[in-house]
Design a protein around this motif. Structure first.
Motif, mmCIF file in Angstrom:
data_model
loop_
_atom_site.group_PDB
_atom_site.id
_atom_site.type_symbol
_atom_site.label_atom_id
_atom_site.label_comp_id
_atom_site.label_asym_id
_atom_site.label_seq_id
_atom_site.Cartn_x
_atom_site.Cartn_y
_atom_site.Cartn_z
ATOM 1 N N MET A 156 0.802 -1.219 0.000
ATOM 2 C CA MET A 156 0.000 0.000 0.000
ATOM 3 C C MET A 156 0.838 1.274 0.000
ATOM 4 O O MET A 156 0.531 2.240 -0.702
ATOM 5 C CB MET A 156 -0.950 0.013 1.203
ATOM 6 N N ASP A 157 1.912 1.312 0.770
ATOM 7 C CA ASP A 157 2.728 2.514 0.876
ATOM 8 C C ASP A 157 3.761 2.644 -0.242
ATOM 9 O O ASP A 157 4.400 3.692 -0.375
ATOM 10 C CB ASP A 157 3.462 2.539 2.222
ATOM 11 N N VAL A 158 3.954 1.599 -1.029
ATOM 12 C CA VAL A 158 5.048 1.571 -2.003
ATOM 13 C C VAL A 158 4.917 2.648 -3.077
ATOM 14 O O VAL A 158 5.910 3.345 -3.374
ATOM 15 C CB VAL A 158 5.189 0.165 -2.619
ATOM 16 N N PRO A 159 3.751 2.844 -3.704
ATOM 17 C CA PRO A 159 3.678 3.912 -4.716
ATOM 18 C C PRO A 159 4.030 5.289 -4.165
ATOM 19 O O PRO A 159 4.696 6.086 -4.844
ATOM 20 C CB PRO A 159 2.220 3.834 -5.185
ATOM 21 N N HIS A 160 3.578 5.584 -2.944
ATOM 22 C CA HIS A 160 3.929 6.868 -2.330
ATOM 23 C C HIS A 160 5.439 6.972 -2.137
ATOM 24 O O HIS A 160 6.043 8.029 -2.433
ATOM 25 C CB HIS A 160 3.224 7.012 -0.983
ATOM 26 N N ARG A 194 8.044 9.655 -3.770
ATOM 27 C CA ARG A 194 8.808 10.545 -2.900
ATOM 28 C C ARG A 194 10.307 10.429 -3.138
ATOM 29 O O ARG A 194 11.031 11.434 -3.088
ATOM 30 C CB ARG A 194 8.488 10.221 -1.433
ATOM 31 N N THR A 195 10.795 9.197 -3.377
ATOM 32 C CA THR A 195 12.234 8.953 -3.411
ATOM 33 C C THR A 195 12.788 8.703 -4.809
ATOM 34 O O THR A 195 14.006 8.772 -5.000
ATOM 35 C CB THR A 195 12.577 7.724 -2.552
ATOM 36 N N GLY A 196 11.925 8.378 -5.764
ATOM 37 C CA GLY A 196 12.403 7.978 -7.079
ATOM 38 C C GLY A 196 12.927 6.564 -7.120
ATOM 39 O O GLY A 196 13.576 6.160 -8.095
ATOM 40 N N ALA A 197 12.654 5.761 -6.088
ATOM 41 C CA ALA A 197 13.166 4.395 -6.010
ATOM 42 C C ALA A 197 12.601 3.527 -7.127
ATOM 43 O O ALA A 197 11.476 3.743 -7.600
ATOM 44 C CB ALA A 197 12.810 3.773 -4.655
ATOM 45 N N ARG A 198 13.391 2.543 -7.530
ATOM 46 C CA ARG A 198 12.918 1.533 -8.469
ATOM 47 C C ARG A 198 12.236 0.423 -7.685
ATOM 48 O O ARG A 198 12.778 -0.070 -6.689
ATOM 49 C CB ARG A 198 14.070 0.960 -9.283
ATOM 50 N N VAL A 199 11.049 0.030 -8.142
ATOM 51 C CA VAL A 199 10.243 -0.980 -7.459
ATOM 52 C C VAL A 199 10.323 -2.292 -8.229
ATOM 53 O O VAL A 199 10.037 -2.337 -9.433
ATOM 54 C CB VAL A 199 8.772 -0.521 -7.350
ATOM 55 N N THR A 228 6.151 -8.536 -8.797
ATOM 56 C CA THR A 228 5.503 -9.344 -9.820
ATOM 57 C C THR A 228 4.900 -8.463 -10.913
ATOM 58 O O THR A 228 4.857 -7.234 -10.791
ATOM 59 C CB THR A 228 4.384 -10.185 -9.194
ATOM 60 N N LEU A 229 4.385 -9.107 -11.945
ATOM 61 C CA LEU A 229 3.689 -8.364 -12.989
ATOM 62 C C LEU A 229 2.487 -7.625 -12.403
ATOM 63 O O LEU A 229 2.156 -6.518 -12.839
ATOM 64 C CB LEU A 229 3.237 -9.314 -14.104
ATOM 65 N N THR A 230 1.858 -8.207 -11.386
ATOM 66 C CA THR A 230 0.758 -7.514 -10.705
ATOM 67 C C THR A 230 1.263 -6.234 -10.045
ATOM 68 O O THR A 230 0.616 -5.180 -10.144
ATOM 69 C CB THR A 230 0.102 -8.432 -9.676
ATOM 70 N N ALA A 231 2.402 -6.300 -9.383
ATOM 71 C CA ALA A 231 2.978 -5.098 -8.767
ATOM 72 C C ALA A 231 3.281 -4.040 -9.822
ATOM 73 O O ALA A 231 3.058 -2.841 -9.611
ATOM 74 C CB ALA A 231 4.243 -5.461 -7.996
ATOM 75 N N TYR A 232 3.764 -4.477 -10.972
ATOM 76 C CA TYR A 232 4.053 -3.561 -12.072
ATOM 77 C C TYR A 232 2.776 -2.841 -12.516
ATOM 78 O O TYR A 232 2.750 -1.608 -12.631
ATOM 79 C CB TYR A 232 4.664 -4.340 -13.233
ATOM 80 N N TYR A 234 -1.274 3.533 -10.041
ATOM 81 C CA TYR A 234 -1.043 4.609 -9.081
ATOM 82 C C TYR A 234 -0.321 5.794 -9.709
ATOM 83 O O TYR A 234 -0.083 6.796 -9.042
ATOM 84 C CB TYR A 234 -0.222 4.094 -7.898
ATOM 85 N N GLY A 235 0.113 5.655 -10.953
ATOM 86 C CA GLY A 235 0.828 6.742 -11.597
ATOM 87 C C GLY A 235 2.328 6.692 -11.439
ATOM 88 O O GLY A 235 3.021 7.667 -11.768
ATOM 89 N N VAL A 236 2.865 5.559 -10.948
ATOM 90 C CA VAL A 236 4.319 5.416 -10.867
ATOM 91 C C VAL A 236 4.853 5.268 -12.294
ATOM 92 O O VAL A 236 4.342 4.444 -13.064
ATOM 93 C CB VAL A 236 4.723 4.197 -10.022
ATOM 94 N N PRO A 237 5.861 6.028 -12.700
ATOM 95 C CA PRO A 237 6.388 5.910 -14.067
ATOM 96 C C PRO A 237 6.894 4.502 -14.357
ATOM 97 O O PRO A 237 7.485 3.852 -13.483
ATOM 98 C CB PRO A 237 7.535 6.924 -14.088
ATOM 99 N N SER A 238 6.677 4.046 -15.566
ATOM 100 C CA SER A 238 7.110 2.695 -15.928
ATOM 101 C C SER A 238 8.616 2.526 -15.763
ATOM 102 O O SER A 238 9.096 1.417 -15.496
ATOM 103 C CB SER A 238 6.700 2.370 -17.367
ATOM 104 N N GLY A 239 9.369 3.625 -15.901
ATOM 105 C CA GLY A 239 10.812 3.568 -15.735
ATOM 106 C C GLY A 239 11.258 3.261 -14.322
ATOM 107 O O GLY A 239 12.432 2.950 -14.098
#
Length: 329
Positions: free
Chosen positions: A127-131, A135-140, A143-147, A153-158
């Motif tokens: 739940m907190d991961v997209p935020h 905030r940090t620009g971290a790479r996540v 799984t494909l579901t997480a992607y 959530y609007g996290v850039p694909s990059g």
């Protein structure tokens, strides 16, 4: 995520850092746990002074969440700091609970991150991961579901990297091996919120909108330092663990007994780690303050897990973690 038929939690003093004794949990403080001796004839582990990346610390953030600082670089595993109330631990679970990131709580602890490892996408892991990514620009990594959920959530694909298991990713000072795994099952032999997302859905609104989405484990190997195995749920595919042999294993509590021989099989598959750290035993809907709150039912399961480790892997040490405490393995 544990099974849903939980009783009311009581405040239970868990030792901030505890070793297993014949009577259960000792309250011996352990700021920097010594490493247990390896098998007879094995070479001694490298001293901390030989590390090439500076001091390495591991901080438990409750549930299966960790912050790992490797010199000036930070890796997060399943960071869940908002700890919203779903009624799960009061016996009145509401799957329609709104997803509400507590940005002030998250931001107070997450000043930086370059890599976020997601074991699965239930709310208490994702739940907190997209935020945090925003905030940090971290790479996540997940799984494909997480992607696809990240995209929703609007996290850039990059910033999103889908992995399946088998990948060994080189980050210079550390590597991450991805291990295909399994989610734990409740007393009805079912997984809560099963399912995957094969394309981006609408932005999730409730905890039921975050399905399990398949489950991964991760092995973090620090250059000149420890190798550490991270679980987010209490099941595994033993064949996928062959040859990993980590120094430290973060082992999810099995809140039911439907998985046969969970601890003995896991210890054997991991080649009997030097240190075993139970996780996902706390009430993750309470404030992140010590001592962690532990339900009577989970206290019993925790004691049983410790006993099973002692019986099946007697040369392993068990460290019951405290919140936000730096451990150096």
């Amino acid at each position: 995520m544990p099974n849903l038929d939980r009783r009311r939690f009581l405040r239970d003093a868990a030792a901030s850092t505890a070793l297993v004794t014949a009577g259960g949990l000792a309250s011996t403080a352990l700021a920097a746990p010594a490493r247990a001796a390896g098998p007879a004839g094995a070479a001694a582990p490298a001293a901390a002074t030989t590390r090439r990346v500076g001091r390495v610390s591991f901080r438990w953030w409750g549930t299966a969440g960790w912050r790992i600082d490797i010199g000036d670089r930070t890796v997060l595993v399943d960071p869940f700091l908002s700890r919203i109330d779903t009624g799960l631990f009061a016996g009145a679970f509401n799957p329609s609970t709104s997803l509400q990131v507590r940005a002030d709580v998250v931001d107070a602890r997450v000043d930086r991150a370059e890599t976020v490892l997601v074991t699965h996408t239930h709310w208490d892991h994702f739940m907190d991961v997209p935020h945090i990514a925003g905030r940090t620009g971290a790479r996540v990594f997940g799984t494909l579901t997480a992607y696809h959920l990240g995209l929703a959530y609007g996290v850039p694909s990059g910033q999103l990297s889908a992995v399946k298991g088998g990948e060994v990713l080189d980050f210079g000072d550390y590597t991450v091996e991805v291990v295909a795994s399994l989610h734990s099952r409740n007393a009805s032999y079912s997984v809560a919120f099963p399912g995957v997302r094969v394309d981006p859905p609408a932005k999730p609104a409730t905890i039921a909108d975050l399905p399990e989405g398949d489950t991964l484990n991760y092995v973090l190997r620090v250059a000149g330092g420890p190798s550490v195995f991270f679980m987010g749920a209490s099941d595994f595919a033993a064949r996928n663990l062959a040859g990993i042999a980590p120094d430290v294993a973060m082992v999810a509590l099995n809140s039911t007994n439907v998985t046969a021989d969970y601890v003995p099989r896991l210890m054997a598959a991991l080649d009997h780690p030097k240190v075993v750290v139970p996780v996902h035993f706390d009430n993750f809907e309470t404030e992140l303050r010590n001592p962690p709150t532990v339900a009577p039912s989970d206290r019993k399961q925790l004691d049983q897990l410790i006993a099973a480790v002692r019986e099946s892997s007697p040369r392993s040490r068990v460290l019951v973690p405290a919140y936000d405490t730096a451990y150096h393995f």
